[in-house]
Design a protein around this motif. Structure first.
Motif, PDB file in Angstrom:
ATOM      1  N   UNK A 236       0.815  -1.211   0.000  1.00  0.00           N
ATOM      2  CA  UNK A 236       0.000   0.000   0.000  1.00  0.00           C
ATOM      3  C   UNK A 236       0.852   1.265   0.000  1.00  0.00           C
ATOM      4  N   UNK A 237       2.060   1.192   0.519  1.00  0.00           N
ATOM      5  CA  UNK A 237       2.987   2.329   0.397  1.00  0.00           C
ATOM      6  C   UNK A 237       3.278   2.600  -1.074  1.00  0.00           C
ATOM      7  N   UNK A 238       3.502   1.536  -1.823  1.00  0.00           N
ATOM      8  CA  UNK A 238       3.927   1.670  -3.215  1.00  0.00           C
ATOM      9  C   UNK A 238       2.767   1.850  -4.186  1.00  0.00           C
ATOM     10  N   UNK A 239       1.572   1.399  -3.804  1.00  0.00           N
ATOM     11  CA  UNK A 239       0.469   1.335  -4.779  1.00  0.00           C
ATOM     12  C   UNK A 239      -0.826   1.784  -4.111  1.00  0.00           C
ATOM     13  N   UNK A 240      -1.165   3.071  -4.288  1.00  0.00           N
ATOM     14  CA  UNK A 240      -2.384   3.603  -3.686  1.00  0.00           C
ATOM     15  C   UNK A 240      -3.627   2.958  -4.287  1.00  0.00           C
ATOM     16  N   UNK A 241      -3.609   2.646  -5.572  1.00  0.00           N
ATOM     17  CA  UNK A 241      -4.766   2.023  -6.209  1.00  0.00           C
ATOM     18  C   UNK A 241      -5.050   0.655  -5.588  1.00  0.00           C
ATOM     19  N   UNK A 242      -4.001  -0.093  -5.265  1.00  0.00           N
ATOM     20  CA  UNK A 242      -4.188  -1.397  -4.617  1.00  0.00           C
ATOM     21  C   UNK A 242      -4.793  -1.219  -3.232  1.00  0.00           C
ATOM     22  N   UNK A 243      -4.341  -0.205  -2.506  1.00  0.00           N
ATOM     23  CA  UNK A 243      -4.933   0.086  -1.202  1.00  0.00           C
ATOM     24  C   UNK A 243      -6.408   0.418  -1.340  1.00  0.00           C
ATOM     25  N   UNK A 244      -6.744   1.277  -2.284  1.00  0.00           N
ATOM     26  CA  UNK A 244      -8.146   1.661  -2.475  1.00  0.00           C
ATOM     27  C   UNK A 244      -9.010   0.432  -2.788  1.00  0.00           C
ATOM     28  N   UNK A 245      -8.523  -0.444  -3.653  1.00  0.00           N
ATOM     29  CA  UNK A 245      -9.299  -1.614  -4.032  1.00  0.00           C
ATOM     30  C   UNK A 245      -9.521  -2.550  -2.846  1.00  0.00           C
ATOM     31  N   UNK A 246      -8.466  -2.807  -2.091  1.00  0.00           N
ATOM     32  CA  UNK A 246      -8.580  -3.711  -0.941  1.00  0.00           C
ATOM     33  C   UNK A 246      -9.391  -3.064   0.178  1.00  0.00           C
ATOM     34  N   UNK A 247      -9.192  -1.758   0.380  1.00  0.00           N
ATOM     35  CA  UNK A 247      -9.957  -1.071   1.404  1.00  0.00           C
ATOM     36  C   UNK A 247     -11.449  -1.112   1.085  1.00  0.00           C
ATOM     37  N   UNK A 248     -11.793  -0.877  -0.162  1.00  0.00           N
ATOM     38  CA  UNK A 248     -13.208  -0.837  -0.553  1.00  0.00           C
ATOM     39  C   UNK A 248     -13.896  -2.160  -0.234  1.00  0.00           C
ATOM     40  N   UNK A 249     -13.236  -3.266  -0.527  1.00  0.00           N
ATOM     41  CA  UNK A 249     -13.830  -4.578  -0.251  1.00  0.00           C
ATOM     42  C   UNK A 249     -13.970  -4.806   1.252  1.00  0.00           C
ATOM     43  N   UNK A 250     -12.943  -4.441   2.020  1.00  0.00           N
ATOM     44  CA  UNK A 250     -12.989  -4.658   3.464  1.00  0.00           C
ATOM     45  C   UNK A 250     -14.029  -3.765   4.123  1.00  0.00           C
ATOM     46  N   UNK A 251     -14.144  -2.524   3.671  1.00  0.00           N
ATOM     47  CA  UNK A 251     -15.133  -1.591   4.211  1.00  0.00           C
ATOM     48  C   UNK A 251     -16.540  -2.141   4.018  1.00  0.00           C
ATOM     49  N   UNK A 252     -16.841  -2.581   2.804  1.00  0.00           N
ATOM     50  CA  UNK A 252     -18.179  -3.104   2.525  1.00  0.00           C
ATOM     51  C   UNK A 252     -18.452  -4.353   3.363  1.00  0.00           C
TER      52      UNK A 252
END
Length: 268
Positions: A236-252
């Motif tokens: 997630x440090x290196x790839x904000x898009x990957x963080x957003x994708x994983x965060x979105x799934x976990x949030x839901x």
């Protein structure tokens, strides 16, 4: 539940509420969903006593009052849905991902349906269940919700927004160069310099820990210190898009824990 009403509510939150107020609403996700299982969950129970009086919910009264004004205007929408919608809109307005939320949750109204104290994460020792490390504590808390290491780390990234106040949580400084002038009530300590923006700055700051004005809790440090958590935090440090994708799934996923649905859930 009317899809049209939900769309109106979401649009109103997006257009009318400033990021500062929305930053108060994001914690409703963790505090509601994170209280499951056995009681609590995404059921609107956080508005009830004794749950709202729990130490881990200190300071959330302002968010509850904010949602109450919306509830009065739209009484057919459940508190549970409003809390989850508010948390999702907070992420989006602050620059984070659009979340694939579903609505139609039923509220509970009995104090017996409230979660017990101690069901949410503690920032550091002593951990109430006796965990010997912050990583063990995070797995204990989130593991009973069915969340894995990736989801734990992704959800930790929500700390990219907001502040901690020592008079509420017992953690953080009274004020820093990032919070001394507000916005809102001055003071507290944030995890990031731009603490009203949703991005991957949390992971970048915790990775280096080179700014004494930024907060790093023991549970924050654990996402890099623990061998199971570290690969996700480094990604997630290196790839904000990957963080957003994983965060979105976990949030839901967290937003639906413990929910009872009034018919088929509705997506916007």
């Amino acid at each position: 539940l009317s899809l049209a009403v939900l769309c109106i509510l979401e649009s109103a939150l997006l257009l009318l509420l400033p990021p500062l107020l929305l930053s108060l609403l994001l914690p409703l996700l963790l505090q509601e969903g994170g209280s499951w299982p056995k009681a609590g969950g995404a059921t609107g129970s956080i508005r009830l006593k004794p749950e709202i009086g729990h130490g881990s919910n200190r300071g959330l009264e302002a968010a509850i009052v904010l949602v109450e004004a919306i509830k009065e205007a739209h009484p057919d929408v459940s508190y549970a849905d409003l809390y989850q919608m508010a948390s999702a809109v907070a992420v989006e307005v602050a620059g984070g991902p659009k979340l694939a939320m579903r609505y139609g949750r039923r509220d509970v109204n009995d104090p017996e349906d409230c979660s017990r104290e101690g069901y949410l994460p503690t920032a550091g020792q002593p951990f109430p269940e006796g965990s010997s490390s912050a990583a063990q504590h995070l797995r204990y808390i989130f593991g009973r919700m069915g969340l894995n290491d990736q989801e734990i780390v992704a959800l930790s990234g929500a700390h990219t927004m907001g502040r901690a106040r020592p008079d509420r949580s017992g953690w953080g400084k009274e004020s820093t160069k990032y919070t001394k002038d507000g916005p809102g009530n001055p003071g507290g300590q944030s995890w990031t310099a731009d603490w009203l923006t949703f991005n991957n700055a949390y992971f970048k700051e915790v990775a280096v820990q080179d700014d004494d004005d930024l907060l790093v809790l023991p549970t924050d440090a654990a996402v890099f210190e623990d061998a199971g958590f570290r690969p996700f935090a480094e990604k997630y440090v290196a790839d904000e898009a990957a963080f957003f994708a994983d965060y979105a799934e976990a949030h839901v996923k967290l937003s639906e824990l413990g929910a009872e649905w009034d018919g088929e859930p509705v997506s916007i």
